[in-house]
Write a protein that holds these residues in place. Structure first.
Motif, PDB file in Angstrom:
ATOM      1  N   GLU A 141     -19.616  67.036 109.773  1.00 28.63           N
ATOM      2  CA  GLU A 141     -20.700  66.646 108.874  1.00 28.63           C
ATOM      3  C   GLU A 141     -21.384  67.860 108.280  1.00 28.63           C
ATOM      4  N   LEU A 142     -21.551  68.915 109.085  1.00 30.34           N
ATOM      5  CA  LEU A 142     -22.164  70.146 108.602  1.00 30.34           C
ATOM      6  C   LEU A 142     -21.349  70.727 107.466  1.00 30.34           C
ATOM      7  N   GLU A 143     -20.036  70.579 107.543  1.00 22.86           N
ATOM      8  CA  GLU A 143     -19.152  71.141 106.520  1.00 22.86           C
ATOM      9  C   GLU A 143     -19.094  70.272 105.273  1.00 22.86           C
ATOM     10  N   GLU A 144     -19.179  68.956 105.438  1.00 27.01           N
ATOM     11  CA  GLU A 144     -18.873  68.059 104.324  1.00 27.01           C
ATOM     12  C   GLU A 144     -20.091  67.393 103.705  1.00 27.01           C
ATOM     13  N   THR A 145     -21.212  67.313 104.407  1.00 31.75           N
ATOM     14  CA  THR A 145     -22.352  66.515 103.943  1.00 31.75           C
ATOM     15  C   THR A 145     -23.562  67.392 103.634  1.00 31.75           C
ATOM     16  N   ARG A 146     -24.056  67.287 102.416  1.00 26.96           N
ATOM     17  CA  ARG A 146     -25.209  68.075 102.008  1.00 26.96           C
ATOM     18  C   ARG A 146     -26.462  67.656 102.762  1.00 26.96           C
ATOM     19  N   ASP A 147     -26.626  66.349 102.995  1.00 28.85           N
ATOM     20  CA  ASP A 147     -27.799  65.874 103.735  1.00 28.85           C
ATOM     21  C   ASP A 147     -27.809  66.426 105.156  1.00 28.85           C
ATOM     22  N   ALA A 148     -26.641  66.521 105.779  1.00 35.06           N
ATOM     23  CA  ALA A 148     -26.545  67.087 107.128  1.00 35.06           C
ATOM     24  C   ALA A 148     -26.968  68.549 107.116  1.00 35.06           C
ATOM     25  N   ARG A 149     -26.565  69.285 106.071  1.00 37.88           N
ATOM     26  CA  ARG A 149     -26.942  70.700 105.996  1.00 37.88           C
ATOM     27  C   ARG A 149     -28.451  70.863 105.815  1.00 37.88           C
ATOM     28  N   ARG A 150     -29.081  69.928 105.106  1.00 37.28           N
ATOM     29  CA  ARG A 150     -30.546  69.981 104.976  1.00 37.28           C
ATOM     30  C   ARG A 150     -31.208  69.816 106.342  1.00 37.28           C
ATOM     31  N   ARG A 151     -30.721  68.851 107.120  1.00 35.62           N
ATOM     32  CA  ARG A 151     -31.276  68.634 108.466  1.00 35.62           C
ATOM     33  C   ARG A 151     -31.059  69.861 109.343  1.00 35.62           C
ATOM     34  N   VAL A 152     -29.876  70.429 109.263  1.00 40.17           N
ATOM     35  CA  VAL A 152     -29.565  71.602 110.076  1.00 40.17           C
ATOM     36  C   VAL A 152     -30.393  72.803 109.635  1.00 40.17           C
ATOM     37  N   LEU A 153     -30.631  72.938 108.321  1.00 41.17           N
ATOM     38  CA  LEU A 153     -31.435  74.055 107.829  1.00 41.17           C
ATOM     39  C   LEU A 153     -32.859  73.977 108.369  1.00 41.17           C
ATOM     40  N   LEU A 154     -33.438  72.764 108.403  1.00 37.93           N
ATOM     41  CA  LEU A 154     -34.772  72.600 108.973  1.00 37.93           C
ATOM     42  C   LEU A 154     -34.777  72.982 110.449  1.00 37.93           C
ATOM     43  N   ALA A 155     -33.774  72.493 111.194  1.00 30.89           N
ATOM     44  CA  ALA A 155     -33.687  72.831 112.619  1.00 30.89           C
ATOM     45  C   ALA A 155     -33.499  74.326 112.813  1.00 30.89           C
ATOM     46  N   ALA A 156     -32.673  74.950 111.955  1.00 30.65           N
ATOM     47  CA  ALA A 156     -32.437  76.389 112.065  1.00 30.65           C
ATOM     48  C   ALA A 156     -33.720  77.174 111.829  1.00 30.65           C
ATOM     49  N   GLY A 157     -34.569  76.676 110.922  1.00 31.36           N
ATOM     50  CA  GLY A 157     -35.852  77.340 110.686  1.00 31.36           C
ATOM     51  C   GLY A 157     -36.717  77.351 111.938  1.00 31.36           C
ATOM     52  N   PHE A 158     -36.778  76.227 112.652  1.00 33.17           N
ATOM     53  CA  PHE A 158     -37.559  76.177 113.891  1.00 33.17           C
ATOM     54  C   PHE A 158     -36.897  76.998 114.996  1.00 33.17           C
ATOM     55  N   PHE A 159     -35.570  77.043 114.998  1.00 36.49           N
ATOM     56  CA  PHE A 159     -34.850  77.872 115.959  1.00 36.49           C
ATOM     57  C   PHE A 159     -35.211  79.346 115.760  1.00 36.49           C
ATOM     58  N   VAL A 160     -35.186  79.807 114.529  1.00 37.47           N
ATOM     59  CA  VAL A 160     -35.537  81.199 114.225  1.00 37.47           C
ATOM     60  C   VAL A 160     -37.001  81.466 114.585  1.00 37.47           C
ATOM     61  N   LEU A 161     -37.874  80.480 114.349  1.00 40.62           N
ATOM     62  CA  LEU A 161     -39.277  80.630 114.731  1.00 40.62           C
ATOM     63  C   LEU A 161     -39.406  80.804 116.242  1.00 40.62           C
ATOM     64  N   GLY A 162     -38.606  80.066 117.019  1.00 45.09           N
ATOM     65  CA  GLY A 162     -38.646  80.191 118.475  1.00 45.09           C
ATOM     66  C   GLY A 162     -38.220  81.559 118.951  1.00 45.09           C
ATOM     67  N   LEU A 163     -37.083  82.049 118.451  1.00 45.01           N
ATOM     68  CA  LEU A 163     -36.639  83.370 118.917  1.00 45.01           C
ATOM     69  C   LEU A 163     -37.562  84.467 118.409  1.00 45.01           C
ATOM     70  N   SER A 164     -38.149  84.285 117.211  1.00 42.82           N
ATOM     71  CA  SER A 164     -39.095  85.281 116.694  1.00 42.82           C
ATOM     72  C   SER A 164     -40.344  85.354 117.559  1.00 42.82           C
ATOM     73  N   THR A 165     -40.783  84.207 118.087  1.00 45.33           N
ATOM     74  CA  THR A 165     -41.954  84.188 118.974  1.00 45.33           C
ATOM     75  C   THR A 165     -41.740  85.106 120.168  1.00 45.33           C
ATOM     76  N   VAL A 166     -40.579  84.991 120.792  1.00 42.67           N
ATOM     77  CA  VAL A 166     -40.274  85.816 121.966  1.00 42.67           C
ATOM     78  C   VAL A 166     -40.186  87.284 121.585  1.00 42.67           C
ATOM     79  N   PHE A 167     -39.494  87.592 120.488  1.00 42.20           N
ATOM     80  CA  PHE A 167     -39.316  88.987 120.104  1.00 42.20           C
ATOM     81  C   PHE A 167     -40.644  89.648 119.735  1.00 42.20           C
ATOM     82  N   LEU A 168     -41.533  88.903 119.073  1.00 40.98           N
ATOM     83  CA  LEU A 168     -42.849  89.461 118.732  1.00 40.98           C
ATOM     84  C   LEU A 168     -43.649  89.773 119.995  1.00 40.98           C
TER      85      LEU A 168
END
Length: 251
Positions: free
Chosen positions: A50-77
């Motif tokens: 779905e990540l490869e073929e569906t644009r809507d799936a990539r939107r959902r994953v992009l939002l999740a990836a943003g929160f994932f990056v926020l989590g790791l950035s919290t620790v690194f800061l």
């Protein structure tokens, strides 16, 4: 004419560049790059297909990836602030501290280059965050777990940046370095989430050249360690200001 304040401000610039490159190399490491697609799919609650073929799936994953990056950035800061505070506390012993830190980083670099192998650096320590797929909060928790638990794979490169943060002995400057490192590590996650079909070929190419990437990481670590031991950051900063005077306005 260069002033001491200008030189002091410019010392952060090469460290920021190193932190950015270190973040990118961390993303390309053998224990991160191969798991990026399934990790992103899990965080978004979709399949890799779905990540490869569906644009809507990539939107959902992009939002999740943003929160994932926020989590790791919290620790690194937080790590950047902690190591900067430690550097300030050890200011009277900074020469010894920098020599020990630089030597340790050079040893890690030699490991990645292949001069010798250090057993515990070839193992991964991962922290599972439970069944949190498909939610923003779960992605944030996974970011925290990633930053805390993906060691010692990230440890040597991250350790070099923490050593630079301790050398700064300033909370704001140390946090800046770790924020840049998190940016270098986090932006590729966002790029893959947004453009996965277009980047599949590039990721496959990178996977086939993991050994070369690891040697580049080792060379970066070895060079950073040597610069810490010899005090070359000040000389490099002076050269930057002499060559690019406009950098003096950035401090």
């Amino acid at each position: 004419m260069l002033t001491p304040d200008m030189i002091l401000d410019a010392t952060l610039l090469p460290a920021m560049l190193i932190a950015l490159v270190a973040g990118l190399l961390s993303f390309l490491s053998p224990c991160v790059l191969p798991i990026v697609p399934p990790y992103l799919a899990y965080m978004g609650g979709v399949s890799v297909t779905e990540l490869e073929e569906t644009r809507d799936a990539r939107r959902r994953v992009l939002l999740a990836a943003g929160f994932f990056v926020l989590g790791l950035s919290t620790v690194f800061l937080l790590l950047g602030i902690a190591f900067s505070a430690m550097g300030r506390a050890l200011l009277a012993y900074q020469d010894w501290f920098l020599w020990i830190a630089g030597f340790t980083i050079m040893v890690f670099g030699a490991h990645f280059i292949g001069v010798f192998r250090i057993g515990f650096l070839d193992r991964e320590a991962r922290i599972e965050a439970g069944d949190q797929g498909g939610s923003a909060f779960g992605a944030y928790l996974l970011g925290l777990a990633f930053a805390f638990g993906w060691t010692p794979c990230l440890g040597p490169i991250l350790g070099a940046i923490l050593g630079l943060a301790a050398q700064e002995a300033d909370l704001g400057r140390g946090a800046t370095l770790l924020a840049i490192y998190a940016l270098g590590l986090g932006l590729p996650f966002l790029a893959v989430a947004a453009f996965f079909p277009r980047l599949k070929g590039a990721m496959g190419f990178l996977k086939r050249h993991m050994a070369r990437i690891e040697r580049i990481s080792g060379l970066l670590l070895w060079t950073v360690g040597l610069m810490m031991i010899t005090g070359q950051f000040s000389d490099f900063s002076f050269w930057l200001l002499e060559t690019f005077p406009f950098l003096a306005t950035l401090g």
